[in-house]
Design a protein around this motif. Structure first.
Motif, short mmCIF file in Angstrom:
data_model
loop_
_atom_site.label_atom_id
_atom_site.label_comp_id
_atom_site.label_asym_id
_atom_site.label_seq_id
_atom_site.Cartn_x
_atom_site.Cartn_y
_atom_site.Cartn_z
N GLY A 50 0.81 -1.21 0.00
CA GLY A 50 0.00 0.00 0.00
C GLY A 50 0.84 1.25 0.00
N ARG A 51 0.12 2.34 -0.07
CA ARG A 51 0.74 3.67 -0.03
C ARG A 51 0.18 4.37 1.20
N TYR A 52 1.04 4.93 2.01
CA TYR A 52 0.62 5.52 3.27
C TYR A 52 0.86 7.02 3.25
N SER A 53 -0.13 7.75 3.70
CA SER A 53 -0.03 9.22 3.67
C SER A 53 0.52 9.80 4.96
N GLU A 54 0.76 8.95 5.99
CA GLU A 54 1.28 9.47 7.25
C GLU A 54 2.68 10.04 7.05
N PHE A 55 3.01 11.03 7.85
CA PHE A 55 4.32 11.65 7.78
C PHE A 55 5.38 10.65 8.23
N ALA A 56 6.43 10.52 7.46
CA ALA A 56 7.53 9.63 7.80
C ALA A 56 8.83 10.32 7.45
N ARG A 57 9.87 9.97 8.19
CA ARG A 57 11.19 10.54 7.95
C ARG A 57 12.17 9.42 7.62
N VAL A 58 13.27 9.75 7.01
CA VAL A 58 14.29 8.76 6.68
C VAL A 58 14.77 8.04 7.94
N VAL A 59 14.85 8.75 9.07
CA VAL A 59 15.32 8.12 10.32
C VAL A 59 14.32 7.11 10.86
N ASP A 60 13.12 7.03 10.29
CA ASP A 60 12.13 6.03 10.70
C ASP A 60 12.42 4.66 10.08
N MET A 61 13.30 4.61 9.09
CA MET A 61 13.57 3.34 8.43
C MET A 61 14.25 2.34 9.37
N ALA A 62 15.27 2.77 10.10
CA ALA A 62 16.01 1.84 10.98
C ALA A 62 15.12 1.24 12.06
N PRO A 63 14.34 2.03 12.82
CA PRO A 63 13.49 1.41 13.83
C PRO A 63 12.43 0.49 13.23
N THR A 64 11.94 0.83 12.04
CA THR A 64 10.93 0.00 11.38
C THR A 64 11.54 -1.34 10.97
N LEU A 65 12.71 -1.30 10.36
CA LEU A 65 13.37 -2.54 9.96
C LEU A 65 13.74 -3.38 11.17
N ALA A 66 14.18 -2.73 12.25
CA ALA A 66 14.50 -3.47 13.48
C ALA A 66 13.26 -4.16 14.03
N ALA A 67 12.12 -3.49 13.98
CA ALA A 67 10.87 -4.10 14.47
C ALA A 67 10.47 -5.29 13.60
N ILE A 68 10.68 -5.18 12.31
CA ILE A 68 10.32 -6.27 11.39
C ILE A 68 11.12 -7.53 11.70
N VAL A 69 12.40 -7.37 11.98
CA VAL A 69 13.26 -8.55 12.23
C VAL A 69 13.39 -8.87 13.72
N HIS A 70 12.60 -8.18 14.54
CA HIS A 70 12.55 -8.42 15.99
C HIS A 70 13.91 -8.25 16.66
N VAL A 71 14.55 -7.13 16.34
CA VAL A 71 15.84 -6.80 16.93
C VAL A 71 15.68 -5.51 17.72
N SER A 72 16.22 -5.48 18.92
CA SER A 72 16.18 -4.26 19.72
C SER A 72 17.47 -3.48 19.47
N PRO A 73 17.35 -2.24 19.02
CA PRO A 73 18.57 -1.44 18.81
C PRO A 73 19.32 -1.28 20.12
N GLU A 74 20.64 -1.28 20.04
CA GLU A 74 21.46 -1.16 21.23
C GLU A 74 21.59 0.27 21.73
N GLU A 75 21.20 1.22 20.90
CA GLU A 75 21.24 2.62 21.31
C GLU A 75 19.95 3.30 20.89
N LYS A 76 19.69 4.47 21.45
CA LYS A 76 18.48 5.20 21.14
C LYS A 76 18.52 5.66 19.68
N LEU A 77 17.42 5.44 18.98
CA LEU A 77 17.31 5.87 17.59
C LEU A 77 16.44 7.12 17.52
#
Length: 87
Positions: A50-77
Motif C-alpha cells: 500500500g501507499r501511506y499518507s502518514e508523515f515519515a522521515r528517513v530516520v524512521d527506516m532503521a526502527p521499522t526494519l529493526a521491528a520487522i526482524v525483531h531486533v532491539s537497537p542497542e542505542e536510542k534511535l
C-alpha cells in the motif's frame, strides 16, 4: 545563556535548487522540500502493500526494519516504527 563564542556570526540558507558544489550529481541535507522529502519504500512479506499518507522521515527506516526482524537497537534511535506498514 550563550556566551559570545556560542553565537553564530552568519547563517546561510541556499534558495531552493541551489547547491554549494556543482560537480556532484546529488546533494542531500538542505532544508528545502525538494531535498528533505524523499520516498521510503519497504518491500517483503512482512510489509503491508500500500501507499501511506502518514508523515515519515528517513530516520524512521532503521526502527521499522529493526521491528520487522525483531531486533532491539542497542542505542536510542531518532526515528519511530512505522507500524502501519508492518503486517
Amino acid at each position: 545563556m550563550f556566551s559570545n563564542e556560542d553565537k553564530a556570526a552568519l547563517v546561510v540558507t541556499l534558495a531552493p535548487y541551489n547547491y554549494w558544489l556543482s560537480n556532484y550529481p546529488a546533494q542531500h541535507g538542505s532544508p528545502n522540500d525538494s531535498d528533505a522529502r524523499v520516498p521510503i519504500i519497504f518491500y517483503g512479506r512482512s510489509i503491508k502493500p500500500g501507499r501511506y499518507s502518514e508523515f515519515a522521515r528517513v530516520v524512521d527506516m532503521a526502527p521499522t526494519l529493526a521491528a520487522i526482524v525483531h531486533v532491539s537497537p542497542e542505542e536510542k534511535l531518532d526515528g519511530r516504527v512505522l507500524q502501519n506498514a508492518i503486517r
